[in-house]
Design a protein around this motif. Structure first.
Motif, PDB file in Angstrom:
ATOM      1  N   GLU A 158      51.466  30.974  53.250  1.00 12.17           N
ATOM      2  CA  GLU A 158      50.528  31.205  52.219  1.00 12.17           C
ATOM      3  C   GLU A 158      49.722  32.290  52.477  1.00 12.17           C
ATOM      4  O   GLU A 158      48.940  32.944  51.670  1.00 12.17           O
ATOM      5  CB  GLU A 158      49.550  29.811  52.069  1.00 12.17           C
ATOM      6  N   ALA A 159      48.974  32.458  53.857  1.00  7.19           N
ATOM      7  CA  ALA A 159      48.119  33.323  54.371  1.00  7.19           C
ATOM      8  C   ALA A 159      48.928  34.824  54.025  1.00  7.19           C
ATOM      9  O   ALA A 159      47.818  35.526  53.522  1.00  7.19           O
ATOM     10  CB  ALA A 159      47.673  33.245  55.502  1.00  7.19           C
ATOM     11  N   LYS A 160      49.953  34.880  54.262  1.00  5.00           N
ATOM     12  CA  LYS A 160      50.507  36.272  53.758  1.00  5.00           C
ATOM     13  C   LYS A 160      50.785  36.604  52.585  1.00  5.00           C
ATOM     14  O   LYS A 160      50.291  37.712  52.204  1.00  5.00           O
ATOM     15  CB  LYS A 160      52.169  36.254  54.771  1.00  5.00           C
ATOM     16  N   ARG A 161      50.898  35.593  51.852  1.00  5.40           N
ATOM     17  CA  ARG A 161      50.874  35.812  50.160  1.00  5.40           C
ATOM     18  C   ARG A 161      49.575  36.169  49.674  1.00  5.40           C
ATOM     19  O   ARG A 161      49.523  37.236  49.065  1.00  5.40           O
ATOM     20  CB  ARG A 161      51.317  34.533  49.612  1.00  5.40           C
ATOM     21  N   ILE A 162      48.538  35.392  50.176  1.00  9.19           N
ATOM     22  CA  ILE A 162      47.182  35.928  49.920  1.00  9.19           C
ATOM     23  C   ILE A 162      46.967  37.021  50.222  1.00  9.19           C
ATOM     24  O   ILE A 162      46.171  38.112  49.328  1.00  9.19           O
ATOM     25  CB  ILE A 162      46.425  35.041  50.221  1.00  9.19           C
ATOM     26  N   VAL A 163      47.235  37.632  51.314  1.00 11.22           N
ATOM     27  CA  VAL A 163      46.789  39.135  51.824  1.00 11.22           C
ATOM     28  C   VAL A 163      47.459  40.138  50.902  1.00 11.22           C
ATOM     29  O   VAL A 163      46.775  41.123  50.529  1.00 11.22           O
ATOM     30  CB  VAL A 163      47.093  39.385  53.264  1.00 11.22           C
ATOM     31  N   LEU A 164      48.849  39.879  50.659  1.00 15.37           N
ATOM     32  CA  LEU A 164      49.608  40.832  49.870  1.00 15.37           C
ATOM     33  C   LEU A 164      49.211  41.121  48.506  1.00 15.37           C
ATOM     34  O   LEU A 164      49.107  42.154  48.024  1.00 15.37           O
ATOM     35  CB  LEU A 164      50.918  40.183  49.877  1.00 15.37           C
ATOM     36  N   GLN A 165      48.815  39.735  47.860  1.00 13.79           N
ATOM     37  CA  GLN A 165      48.036  39.730  46.449  1.00 13.79           C
ATOM     38  C   GLN A 165      46.772  40.570  46.484  1.00 13.79           C
ATOM     39  O   GLN A 165      46.627  41.432  45.673  1.00 13.79           O
ATOM     40  CB  GLN A 165      47.570  38.490  46.075  1.00 13.79           C
ATOM     41  N   VAL A 166      45.942  40.158  47.575  1.00 14.88           N
ATOM     42  CA  VAL A 166      44.708  40.990  47.645  1.00 14.88           C
ATOM     43  C   VAL A 166      44.914  42.594  47.803  1.00 14.88           C
ATOM     44  O   VAL A 166      44.315  43.343  47.019  1.00 14.88           O
ATOM     45  CB  VAL A 166      43.799  40.526  48.844  1.00 14.88           C
ATOM     46  N   VAL A 167      45.794  43.033  48.836  1.00 15.29           N
ATOM     47  CA  VAL A 167      46.219  44.423  48.926  1.00 15.29           C
ATOM     48  C   VAL A 167      46.521  44.914  47.542  1.00 15.29           C
ATOM     49  O   VAL A 167      46.187  46.220  47.249  1.00 15.29           O
ATOM     50  CB  VAL A 167      47.382  44.622  50.135  1.00 15.29           C
ATOM     51  N   ASN A 168      47.248  44.351  46.778  1.00 10.85           N
ATOM     52  CA  ASN A 168      48.041  44.817  45.552  1.00 10.85           C
ATOM     53  C   ASN A 168      46.878  45.014  44.682  1.00 10.85           C
ATOM     54  O   ASN A 168      46.766  46.006  43.936  1.00 10.85           O
ATOM     55  CB  ASN A 168      48.899  43.820  45.224  1.00 10.85           C
ATOM     56  N   ALA A 169      46.044  44.050  44.590  1.00 12.04           N
ATOM     57  CA  ALA A 169      44.839  44.287  43.634  1.00 12.04           C
ATOM     58  C   ALA A 169      43.948  45.419  44.035  1.00 12.04           C
ATOM     59  O   ALA A 169      43.481  46.364  43.134  1.00 12.04           O
ATOM     60  CB  ALA A 169      43.995  42.885  43.792  1.00 12.04           C
ATOM     61  N   LEU A 170      43.700  45.827  45.381  1.00 14.49           N
ATOM     62  CA  LEU A 170      42.945  46.566  45.816  1.00 14.49           C
ATOM     63  C   LEU A 170      43.614  48.032  45.375  1.00 14.49           C
ATOM     64  O   LEU A 170      42.987  48.965  44.992  1.00 14.49           O
ATOM     65  CB  LEU A 170      42.670  46.613  47.265  1.00 14.49           C
ATOM     66  N   ILE A 171      44.808  48.159  45.521  1.00 12.17           N
ATOM     67  CA  ILE A 171      45.775  49.433  45.249  1.00 12.17           C
ATOM     68  C   ILE A 171      45.228  49.438  43.760  1.00 12.17           C
ATOM     69  O   ILE A 171      45.331  50.782  43.288  1.00 12.17           O
ATOM     70  CB  ILE A 171      47.107  49.339  45.761  1.00 12.17           C
ATOM     71  N   HIS A 172      45.451  48.487  43.062  1.00  9.39           N
ATOM     72  CA  HIS A 172      45.506  48.779  41.290  1.00  9.39           C
ATOM     73  C   HIS A 172      44.180  49.260  41.125  1.00  9.39           C
ATOM     74  O   HIS A 172      43.779  50.373  40.186  1.00  9.39           O
ATOM     75  CB  HIS A 172      45.716  47.405  40.827  1.00  9.39           C
ATOM     76  N   LEU A 173      43.129  48.627  41.816  1.00 11.03           N
ATOM     77  CA  LEU A 173      41.849  49.029  41.596  1.00 11.03           C
ATOM     78  C   LEU A 173      41.388  50.549  41.812  1.00 11.03           C
ATOM     79  O   LEU A 173      40.758  51.351  41.350  1.00 11.03           O
ATOM     80  CB  LEU A 173      40.651  48.170  42.186  1.00 11.03           C
ATOM     81  N   ARG A 174      41.965  50.795  43.185  1.00 10.49           N
ATOM     82  CA  ARG A 174      41.756  52.239  43.516  1.00 10.49           C
ATOM     83  C   ARG A 174      42.358  53.209  42.704  1.00 10.49           C
ATOM     84  O   ARG A 174      41.794  54.311  42.608  1.00 10.49           O
ATOM     85  CB  ARG A 174      42.334  52.334  45.136  1.00 10.49           C
ATOM     86  N   SER A 175      43.419  52.861  42.178  1.00  7.63           N
ATOM     87  CA  SER A 175      44.289  53.940  41.374  1.00  7.63           C
ATOM     88  C   SER A 175      44.020  53.888  39.918  1.00  7.63           C
ATOM     89  O   SER A 175      44.222  54.796  39.374  1.00  7.63           O
ATOM     90  CB  SER A 175      45.883  53.700  41.584  1.00  7.63           C
ATOM     91  N   GLY A 176      42.985  53.239  39.386  1.00  6.04           N
ATOM     92  CA  GLY A 176      42.888  52.989  38.103  1.00  6.04           C
ATOM     93  C   GLY A 176      43.729  52.111  37.350  1.00  6.04           C
ATOM     94  O   GLY A 176      43.468  51.970  36.066  1.00  6.04           O
ATOM     95  N   ASP A 177      45.095  51.620  37.977  1.00  2.00           N
ATOM     96  CA  ASP A 177      45.861  50.850  37.285  1.00  2.00           C
ATOM     97  C   ASP A 177      45.533  49.622  36.675  1.00  2.00           C
ATOM     98  O   ASP A 177      46.308  48.888  35.716  1.00  2.00           O
ATOM     99  CB  ASP A 177      47.290  50.901  38.067  1.00  2.00           C
ATOM    100  N   ALA A 178      44.558  49.110  37.185  1.00  2.00           N
ATOM    101  CA  ALA A 178      44.011  47.758  36.860  1.00  2.00           C
ATOM    102  C   ALA A 178      43.318  47.789  35.463  1.00  2.00           C
ATOM    103  O   ALA A 178      43.119  46.739  34.825  1.00  2.00           O
ATOM    104  CB  ALA A 178      42.935  47.358  38.040  1.00  2.00           C
ATOM    105  N   PHE A 179      43.053  48.959  35.109  1.00  2.00           N
ATOM    106  CA  PHE A 179      42.028  48.951  33.951  1.00  2.00           C
ATOM    107  C   PHE A 179      43.070  49.305  32.568  1.00  2.00           C
ATOM    108  O   PHE A 179      43.911  50.122  32.695  1.00  2.00           O
ATOM    109  CB  PHE A 179      41.019  50.109  33.899  1.00  2.00           C
ATOM    110  N   TYR A 180      42.618  48.708  31.634  1.00  2.00           N
ATOM    111  CA  TYR A 180      43.153  48.810  30.356  1.00  2.00           C
ATOM    112  C   TYR A 180      43.172  50.032  29.446  1.00  2.00           C
ATOM    113  O   TYR A 180      42.132  50.794  29.769  1.00  2.00           O
ATOM    114  CB  TYR A 180      42.695  47.694  29.356  1.00  2.00           C
ATOM    115  N   SER A 181      44.281  50.366  29.005  1.00  2.00           N
ATOM    116  CA  SER A 181      44.320  51.972  28.509  1.00  2.00           C
ATOM    117  C   SER A 181      45.526  51.894  27.334  1.00  2.00           C
ATOM    118  O   SER A 181      46.522  51.247  27.335  1.00  2.00           O
ATOM    119  CB  SER A 181      44.874  52.972  29.328  1.00  2.00           C
ATOM    120  N   SER A 182      44.994  52.201  26.122  1.00  2.65           N
ATOM    121  CA  SER A 182      45.885  52.065  24.981  1.00  2.65           C
ATOM    122  C   SER A 182      45.696  53.211  24.051  1.00  2.65           C
ATOM    123  O   SER A 182      44.916  54.222  24.194  1.00  2.65           O
ATOM    124  CB  SER A 182      45.886  50.731  24.392  1.00  2.65           C
ATOM    125  N   TYR A 183      46.259  53.222  22.897  1.00  2.00           N
ATOM    126  CA  TYR A 183      46.180  54.186  21.737  1.00  2.00           C
ATOM    127  C   TYR A 183      46.259  55.479  22.153  1.00  2.00           C
ATOM    128  O   TYR A 183      45.508  56.367  22.119  1.00  2.00           O
ATOM    129  CB  TYR A 183      44.849  53.983  20.959  1.00  2.00           C
TER     130      TYR A 183
END
Length: 461
Positions: A158-183
């Motif tokens: 569970e600890a490894k799963r949590i760290v991987l989820q957080v790492v994935n979220a940080l990567i998305h925030l850093r790259s801008g992929d976490a933010f909504y884009s359309s139209y």
């Protein structure tokens, strides 16, 4: 007898219920000492235990008696039994894994801890700041170490799963992929709400809530990767999660583009324009953040409890009817009445900050709360945050002495906490509360608050 048959006979014999407690104590003693030594004691033997232990050792113990067993004696009898083995060998046969000493177990855990971070680092993109944060998280040099370590002790996967989820979220925030884009890219947001981010990364919109380990670890990761050059790097203890300020949490999120929960956080207040019916106003944090235009006000009165707030509104309405307020009555800046409704929300604190920023230096924040541990803690926090404007409102030993006596008694734990508290505006208050031993709620002394409020309203003409 084949090796397989020997193991099966050993299991059949020692898996008797009468051996369960004895073997558990022997495993613990061996693990603790790191060798065959010492003794274990079993009190109040059951019938099953007497039958098993008497048969193994040749004793004559009866139900309810006590037995002391030397580990050397147990292993000696074990070696002379039909299935000779050592204590570690017996554990391996019964449990299917090695019996490790405490030092061996700790060393193995550290190796697995290191392997977990090595594996995670190999799976993430080549982002220097992220790699550095993971390394500091592994070594315990950054906040968040205790959060994930607690999970790891009982649930490594569970600890490894949590760290991987957080790492994935940080990567998305850093790259801008976490933010909504359309139209066709014309609508591009630069913020994302925390539940939306959690759902995108994990499928669970609550995965990054502050109460969850993943939520706290994400915030710590943000603080590291979006750290200002003047920020200090510190290692916080296990209890620091609870001590974080809601404004600090919010500012951390904002650095990474995570927007506030600006609808659930609300503030309840009233600006008593006596020319109209007196009604409370509810603003969300979103409305507060829009920097609304507010009239100049004379003072700010803050109460903890909604029932007291409503009573003061009722009094204000009656005052208005009694005075038959006409146009032109309200010639001066009026006071503002605000209710924290218990622990102040971010919206409440933000509105108070906004009001005081726009007010002159003579405006005071008159604060009144309950005389219990939580009430004093909230008052202390207000006094610390708004130090230049804070003025205790009937939050003193004099008020407590007059009205206390009927409230619930403090528990021993609450008394201990009172003894450790320091009230900067009244050093004697906690001592008096400790001596009398009873809580005092605002509703009990609401009459004094009403008189103060009516006096303030009388200044409007």
């Amino acid at each position: 007898m084949s090796s397989f048959e020997k193991k099966e006979r050993t299991k059949q014999y020692f898996m008797q219920p009468g051996f369960t407690r004895l073997l558990q104590e022997i495993w613990k003693k061996y693990t603790s000492l790191g060798r065959v030594g010492g003794k274990v004691v079993l009190d109040r033997l059951s019938d099953e235990e007497c039958e098993a232990i008497n048969g193994f050792f040749g004793l004559f113990k009866q139900s309810g008696e006590k037995v002391e067993v030397l580990l050397t004696r147990f292993e000696e009898e074990l070696q002379n039994s039909p299935f000779p083995s050592t204590i570690p060998e017996l554990y391996l046969t019964l449990m299917g894994k090695p019996l490790l000493t405490r030092s061996e177990s700790l060393l193995q855990q550290e190796d697995k801890w290191k392997d977990m971070f090595r594996s995670i680092s190999s799976e993430v993109e080549n982002v220097d700041e992220l790699k550095q944060w993971l390394n500091r998280l592994y070594t315990g040099e950054t906040p968040g170490y205790h959060t994930i370590r607690r999970v790891y002790r009982s649930h490594p996967k569970e600890a490894k799963r949590i760290v991987l989820q957080v790492v994935n979220a940080l990567i998305h925030l850093r790259s801008g992929d976490a933010f909504y884009s359309s139209y066709d890219g014309e609508v591009q947001l630069d913020t994302v709400r925390l539940p939306v981010l959690a759902a995108k990364i994990t499928g669970d919109s609550h995965a990054f809530d502050w109460k969850e380990p993943a939520g706290r670890l994400l915030w710590y990761g943000i603080r590291e990767m979006w750290r200002d050059s003047h920020d200090e790097r510190v290692v916080w203890g296990d209890d620091q999660d609870l001590a974080l300020d809601p404004f600090m949490i919010r500012e951390g999120y904002r650095k990474a583009g995570i927007g506030d929960d600006d609808l659930s956080s609300q503030v309840l207040f009233c600006i008593p324009d006596l020319r109209f019916d007196i009604q409370p106003t509810v603003w969300t944090l979103r409305q507060v953040n829009q920097q609304p235009e507010l009239n100049i006000f004379a003072s700010l009165y803050v109460v903890e409890n909604p029932s007291v707030f409503s009573t003061l509104l009722d009094v204000t309405q009656q005052f208005r009817k009694l005075k038959k307020v006409a146009h032109g009555w309200q010639e001066k800046a009026c006071p503002i009445l605000l209710c924290t409704n218990g622990q102040p929300s971010v919206a409440t604190l933000q509105l108070i900050e906004l009001l005081l920023e726009k007010a002159n230096s003579e405006v005071r924040l008159h604060y009144s709360g309950d005389f219990d541990v939580a009430g004093l803690q909230m008052a202390q926090a207000m006094a610390k945050r708004f130090a230049t404007a804070f003025a205790p409102w009937r939050m003193d030993a004099k008020t407590y002495n007059v009205w206390s006596g009927k409230g619930p008694a403090f528990s021993r734990e609450e008394i201990d906490r009172l003894q450790r508290m320091e009230i900067p505006w009244d050093a004697s208050l906690t001592n008096v509360m400790e001596q009398k031993g009873h809580k005092l709620f605002q509703e009990v002394f609401v009459a004094e608050l009403v008189e103060d409020w009516l006096e303030e309203l009388g200044k409007l003409k």
